[in-house]
Design a protein around this motif. Structure first.
Motif, PDB file in Angstrom:
ATOM      1  N   LYS A  25     -11.234  10.563  -2.463  1.00  8.70           N
ATOM      2  CA  LYS A  25     -12.651  10.247  -2.646  1.00  8.70           C
ATOM      3  C   LYS A  25     -12.749   9.034  -3.549  1.00  8.70           C
ATOM      4  O   LYS A  25     -11.979   8.882  -4.491  1.00  8.70           O
ATOM      5  CB  LYS A  25     -13.395  11.425  -3.270  1.00  8.70           C
ATOM      6  N   PHE A  26     -13.713   8.167  -3.235  1.00  8.28           N
ATOM      7  CA  PHE A  26     -13.956   6.984  -4.048  1.00  8.28           C
ATOM      8  C   PHE A  26     -15.457   6.748  -4.084  1.00  8.28           C
ATOM      9  O   PHE A  26     -16.084   6.552  -3.052  1.00  8.28           O
ATOM     10  CB  PHE A  26     -13.235   5.764  -3.474  1.00  8.28           C
TER      11      PHE A  26
ATOM     12  N   GLU B  66     -17.857   8.006  -1.299  1.00  6.16           N
ATOM     13  CA  GLU B  66     -17.176   8.021  -0.005  1.00  6.16           C
ATOM     14  C   GLU B  66     -16.002   8.993   0.021  1.00  6.16           C
ATOM     15  O   GLU B  66     -15.293   9.147  -0.967  1.00  6.16           O
ATOM     16  CB  GLU B  66     -16.635   6.625   0.322  1.00  6.16           C
ATOM     17  N   GLU B  67     -15.808   9.619   1.176  1.00  4.73           N
ATOM     18  CA  GLU B  67     -14.577  10.345   1.470  1.00  4.73           C
ATOM     19  C   GLU B  67     -13.783   9.430   2.393  1.00  4.73           C
ATOM     20  O   GLU B  67     -14.316   8.917   3.380  1.00  4.73           O
ATOM     21  CB  GLU B  67     -14.881  11.663   2.168  1.00  4.73           C
ATOM     22  N   ILE B  68     -12.512   9.223   2.064  1.00  3.88           N
ATOM     23  CA  ILE B  68     -11.693   8.260   2.795  1.00  3.88           C
ATOM     24  C   ILE B  68     -10.438   8.945   3.313  1.00  3.88           C
ATOM     25  O   ILE B  68      -9.777   9.688   2.592  1.00  3.88           O
ATOM     26  CB  ILE B  68     -11.325   7.074   1.881  1.00  3.88           C
TER      27      ILE B  68
ATOM     28  N   LEU C 200      -7.783   1.846  -7.443  1.00 12.65           N
ATOM     29  CA  LEU C 200      -7.909   3.135  -6.766  1.00 12.65           C
ATOM     30  C   LEU C 200      -6.944   4.152  -7.349  1.00 12.65           C
ATOM     31  O   LEU C 200      -5.933   3.789  -7.969  1.00 12.65           O
ATOM     32  CB  LEU C 200      -7.672   2.971  -5.266  1.00 12.65           C
ATOM     33  N   SER C 201      -7.237   5.414  -7.130  1.00  8.32           N
ATOM     34  CA  SER C 201      -6.420   6.489  -7.712  1.00  8.32           C
ATOM     35  C   SER C 201      -4.999   6.520  -7.167  1.00  8.32           C
ATOM     36  O   SER C 201      -4.105   7.060  -7.804  1.00  8.32           O
ATOM     37  CB  SER C 201      -7.091   7.851  -7.492  1.00  8.32           C
ATOM     38  N   ASN C 202      -4.760   5.916  -6.004  1.00  7.58           N
ATOM     39  CA  ASN C 202      -3.405   5.891  -5.436  1.00  7.58           C
ATOM     40  C   ASN C 202      -2.600   4.686  -5.906  1.00  7.58           C
ATOM     41  O   ASN C 202      -1.507   4.436  -5.422  1.00  7.58           O
ATOM     42  CB  ASN C 202      -3.474   5.941  -3.914  1.00  7.58           C
ATOM     43  N   GLY C 203      -3.156   3.900  -6.844  1.00 15.61           N
ATOM     44  CA  GLY C 203      -2.438   2.749  -7.391  1.00 15.61           C
ATOM     45  C   GLY C 203      -2.789   1.418  -6.741  1.00 15.61           C
ATOM     46  O   GLY C 203      -2.390   0.370  -7.234  1.00 15.61           O
TER      47      GLY C 203
ATOM     48  N   PHE D 159      -9.415  -7.276   0.513  1.00 13.32           N
ATOM     49  CA  PHE D 159      -8.084  -7.710   0.135  1.00 13.32           C
ATOM     50  C   PHE D 159      -7.495  -6.637  -0.755  1.00 13.32           C
ATOM     51  O   PHE D 159      -8.139  -6.175  -1.708  1.00 13.32           O
ATOM     52  CB  PHE D 159      -8.143  -9.077  -0.553  1.00 13.32           C
ATOM     53  N   LEU D 160      -6.273  -6.224  -0.443  1.00 16.29           N
ATOM     54  CA  LEU D 160      -5.687  -5.028  -1.009  1.00 16.29           C
ATOM     55  C   LEU D 160      -4.280  -5.316  -1.517  1.00 16.29           C
ATOM     56  O   LEU D 160      -3.442  -5.838  -0.771  1.00 16.29           O
ATOM     57  CB  LEU D 160      -5.646  -3.984   0.111  1.00 16.29           C
ATOM     58  N   GLU D 161      -4.055  -4.998  -2.783  1.00 16.99           N
ATOM     59  CA  GLU D 161      -2.696  -5.075  -3.343  1.00 16.99           C
ATOM     60  C   GLU D 161      -2.190  -3.638  -3.397  1.00 16.99           C
ATOM     61  O   GLU D 161      -2.769  -2.789  -4.049  1.00 16.99           O
ATOM     62  CB  GLU D 161      -2.741  -5.669  -4.749  1.00 16.99           C
ATOM     63  N   THR D 162      -1.107  -3.388  -2.666  1.00 20.97           N
ATOM     64  CA  THR D 162      -0.541  -2.041  -2.633  1.00 20.97           C
ATOM     65  C   THR D 162       0.734  -1.998  -3.455  1.00 20.97           C
ATOM     66  O   THR D 162       1.237  -3.026  -3.905  1.00 20.97           O
ATOM     67  CB  THR D 162      -0.233  -1.596  -1.182  1.00 20.97           C
ATOM     68  N   LYS D 163       1.264  -0.822  -3.593  1.00 14.96           N
ATOM     69  CA  LYS D 163       2.506  -0.643  -4.340  1.00 14.96           C
ATOM     70  C   LYS D 163       3.659  -0.274  -3.407  1.00 14.96           C
ATOM     71  O   LYS D 163       4.620   0.313  -3.812  1.00 14.96           O
ATOM     72  CB  LYS D 163       2.343   0.467  -5.391  1.00 14.96           C
ATOM     73  N   TYR D 164       3.521  -0.618  -2.111  1.00 11.66           N
ATOM     74  CA  TYR D 164       4.512  -0.206  -1.102  1.00 11.66           C
ATOM     75  C   TYR D 164       5.298  -1.348  -0.510  1.00 11.66           C
ATOM     76  O   TYR D 164       5.570  -1.382   0.665  1.00 11.66           O
ATOM     77  CB  TYR D 164       3.806   0.545   0.051  1.00 11.66           C
TER      78      TYR D 164
END
Length: 119
Positions: free
Chosen positions: A33-34, A37-39, A94-97, A113-118
């Motif tokens: 959730k953010f 919104e539910e995602i 976001l809560s997932n990093g 635009f999204l910076e991920t940790k993967y």
């Protein structure tokens, strides 16, 4: 930069999840959730779809968005700012990093635009 996902606002998460699992053989890879919104992220076949359910009583479904995965969000924001572009929303952690920011294209389309940790 590469395409990370396509975002779709939906009226029912459960029905949409079932549809994309059954039709495209995707799998649920993340739920959270953010704000209002539910995602749910679904993945498979080399791409991801983000299903977005907004919890507002009179919500009209109005938007899809295209999300790009980048390596350094702060650097990109600074670069865009030097060109006169400012975010319409964010940046957010976001809560997932992940870190994310949203811009509007010339015709009102939303570009995330999204910076991920993967990596």
């Amino acid at each position: 930069m590469k395409v990370h996902h396509f975002g779709i606002e939906v009226s029912s998460l459960e029905e949409s999840i079932s549809f994309y699992i059954n039709i495209l053989n995707l799998e649920v890879c993340s739920k959270f959730k953010f704000m209002d919104e539910e995602i749910v992220f679904l993945s498979g076949n080399g791409f991801m779809i983000e299903l977005i359910k907004r919890n507002l009583p009179t919500m009209k479904l109005t938007s899809t968005h295209l999300a790009f995965e980048i390596k350094n969000l702060e650097e990109m924001i600074s670069n865009f700012k030097s060109k006169g572009l400012v975010p319409v929303e964010g940046p957010y952690q976001l809560s997932n990093g992940w870190k994310t920011v949203f811009y509007e294209g010339l015709d009102g389309e939303i570009l995330e635009f999204l910076e991920t940790k993967y990596d």
